[in-house]
Design a protein around this motif. Structure first.
Motif, short mmCIF file in Angstrom:
data_model
loop_
_atom_site.label_atom_id
_atom_site.label_comp_id
_atom_site.label_asym_id
_atom_site.label_seq_id
_atom_site.Cartn_x
_atom_site.Cartn_y
_atom_site.Cartn_z
N ARG A 45 0.84 -1.19 0.00
CA ARG A 45 0.00 0.00 0.00
C ARG A 45 0.88 1.24 0.00
O ARG A 45 1.90 1.29 0.69
CB ARG A 45 -0.88 -0.02 1.24
N GLU A 46 0.49 2.24 -0.79
CA GLU A 46 1.28 3.46 -0.86
C GLU A 46 0.39 4.68 -0.67
O GLU A 46 -0.78 4.70 -1.06
CB GLU A 46 2.01 3.56 -2.21
N LEU A 47 0.98 5.69 -0.05
CA LEU A 47 0.31 6.96 0.12
C LEU A 47 0.35 7.71 -1.20
O LEU A 47 1.42 7.95 -1.74
CB LEU A 47 0.97 7.78 1.23
N VAL A 48 -0.79 8.08 -1.69
CA VAL A 48 -0.91 8.78 -2.97
C VAL A 48 -0.93 10.29 -2.75
O VAL A 48 -0.23 11.04 -3.44
CB VAL A 48 -2.17 8.34 -3.72
N ALA A 49 -1.74 10.73 -1.78
CA ALA A 49 -1.89 12.15 -1.52
C ALA A 49 -2.38 12.34 -0.10
O ALA A 49 -3.05 11.46 0.47
CB ALA A 49 -2.86 12.80 -2.50
N ARG A 50 -2.04 13.50 0.46
CA ARG A 50 -2.43 13.79 1.82
C ARG A 50 -2.73 15.28 1.94
O ARG A 50 -2.06 16.11 1.33
CB ARG A 50 -1.29 13.40 2.77
N ILE A 51 -3.73 15.61 2.76
CA ILE A 51 -4.07 17.02 2.96
C ILE A 51 -4.33 17.24 4.45
O ILE A 51 -5.02 16.44 5.10
CB ILE A 51 -5.30 17.41 2.11
N THR A 52 -3.78 18.30 4.99
CA THR A 52 -4.00 18.61 6.40
C THR A 52 -5.39 19.18 6.62
O THR A 52 -6.13 19.46 5.67
CB THR A 52 -2.93 19.59 6.90
N TRP A 53 -5.74 19.39 7.88
CA TRP A 53 -7.12 19.72 8.21
C TRP A 53 -7.61 20.99 7.52
O TRP A 53 -8.78 21.09 7.16
CB TRP A 53 -7.28 19.85 9.73
N ASN A 54 -6.70 21.96 7.36
CA ASN A 54 -7.13 23.21 6.74
C ASN A 54 -6.59 23.37 5.32
O ASN A 54 -6.72 24.45 4.73
CB ASN A 54 -6.69 24.40 7.60
N GLY A 55 -5.97 22.32 4.81
CA GLY A 55 -5.48 22.36 3.44
C GLY A 55 -4.19 23.13 3.24
O GLY A 55 -3.79 23.36 2.09
N ASP A 56 -3.51 23.51 4.35
CA ASP A 56 -2.32 24.33 4.18
C ASP A 56 -1.08 23.51 3.84
O ASP A 56 -0.03 24.07 3.51
CB ASP A 56 -2.06 25.19 5.42
N GLU A 89 -0.96 1.84 -14.86
CA GLU A 89 -0.28 1.59 -13.58
C GLU A 89 -0.96 2.27 -12.39
O GLU A 89 -0.57 2.06 -11.25
CB GLU A 89 1.19 2.03 -13.64
N ASP A 90 -1.99 3.07 -12.65
CA ASP A 90 -2.79 3.63 -11.56
C ASP A 90 -3.86 2.65 -11.08
O ASP A 90 -4.55 2.91 -10.08
CB ASP A 90 -3.48 4.93 -12.00
N THR A 91 -3.99 1.54 -11.78
CA THR A 91 -4.97 0.53 -11.39
C THR A 91 -4.66 0.01 -9.99
O THR A 91 -3.56 -0.45 -9.71
CB THR A 91 -4.97 -0.63 -12.39
N ALA A 92 -5.65 0.10 -9.10
CA ALA A 92 -5.46 -0.31 -7.71
C ALA A 92 -6.78 -0.10 -6.98
O ALA A 92 -7.72 0.50 -7.50
CB ALA A 92 -4.37 0.53 -7.03
N LYS A 93 -6.80 -0.59 -5.75
CA LYS A 93 -7.90 -0.25 -4.86
C LYS A 93 -7.46 0.98 -4.07
O LYS A 93 -6.36 1.00 -3.51
CB LYS A 93 -8.24 -1.40 -3.93
N TYR A 94 -8.30 1.98 -4.08
CA TYR A 94 -7.99 3.24 -3.44
C TYR A 94 -8.76 3.35 -2.11
O TYR A 94 -9.97 3.09 -2.06
CB TYR A 94 -8.35 4.41 -4.35
N TYR A 95 -8.03 3.75 -1.10
CA TYR A 95 -8.59 3.89 0.25
C TYR A 95 -8.39 5.31 0.75
O TYR A 95 -7.33 5.90 0.55
CB TYR A 95 -7.87 2.96 1.21
N CYS A 96 -9.39 5.82 1.43
CA CYS A 96 -9.14 7.05 2.16
C CYS A 96 -8.92 6.70 3.63
O CYS A 96 -9.41 5.66 4.11
CB CYS A 96 -10.25 8.07 1.99
N ALA A 97 -8.19 7.54 4.29
CA ALA A 97 -7.84 7.30 5.68
C ALA A 97 -7.78 8.62 6.43
O ALA A 97 -7.48 9.66 5.84
CB ALA A 97 -6.49 6.59 5.78
N ALA A 98 -8.07 8.54 7.71
CA ALA A 98 -8.08 9.73 8.56
C ALA A 98 -7.06 9.58 9.68
O ALA A 98 -6.91 8.51 10.27
CB ALA A 98 -9.47 9.94 9.16
N LYS A 99 -6.37 10.66 9.93
CA LYS A 99 -5.45 10.75 11.06
C LYS A 99 -6.02 11.79 12.01
O LYS A 99 -6.01 12.98 11.70
CB LYS A 99 -4.05 11.14 10.61
N THR A 100 -6.54 11.31 13.12
CA THR A 100 -7.16 12.23 14.05
C THR A 100 -6.08 12.92 14.89
O THR A 100 -4.96 12.44 14.98
CB THR A 100 -8.16 11.50 14.95
N PRO A 101 -6.41 14.06 15.46
CA PRO A 101 -5.42 14.82 16.23
C PRO A 101 -4.72 13.98 17.28
O PRO A 101 -5.33 13.11 17.90
CB PRO A 101 -6.25 15.94 16.86
N LEU A 102 -3.46 14.21 17.45
CA LEU A 102 -2.58 13.55 18.42
C LEU A 102 -2.19 12.14 18.00
O LEU A 102 -1.47 11.46 18.73
CB LEU A 102 -3.22 13.51 19.82
#
Length: 119
Positions: A45-56, A89-102
């Protein structure tokens, strides 16, 4: 318990586009860092993209830079992944995930949505 539900996957020809959505069940979504991961058969599994809570702060894997765009709408508790110029090569199962504070790791995961790109 946070529930994440992905949608928007499917079959597309190379060069096409898809937009994935991930809706969260909690209104505290706006405090979470959200990530899109993918896993192809036989691969890690690989991280494709990530965005912080306010998008900064936004991160993209090198393999998708310039083609994928992550965004979020905190009023809808939803994160998106716009995928353009898709490749086989983008073929895959895509998952979203959440990282809660702390938390240092993503601690909530969706069930995934399949993306298949034909050549």
């Amino acid at each position: 318990q946070v529930q994440l539900v992905e949608s928007g996957g499917g079959l597309v020809q190379a060069g096409g586009s898809l937009k994935l959505s991930c809706a969260a069940s909690e209104r505290t979504f706006n405090s979470y860092t959200m990530g899109w991961f993918r896993q192809a058969p036989g691969k890690e599994r690989e991280l494709v993209a990530r965005i912080t809570w306010n998008g900064d702060s936004i991160y993209y894997a090198d393999s998708v830079k310039g083609r994928f765009t992550i965004s979020r709408d905190n009023s809808k508790s939803t994160v998106y992944l716009q995928m353009n110029s898709l490749k086989p090569e983008d073929t895959a199962k895509y998952y979203c995930a959440a990282k809660t504070p702390l938390n240092t790791r993503y601690n909530y995961w969706g069930q995934g949505t399949q993306v298949t790109v034909s050549s």
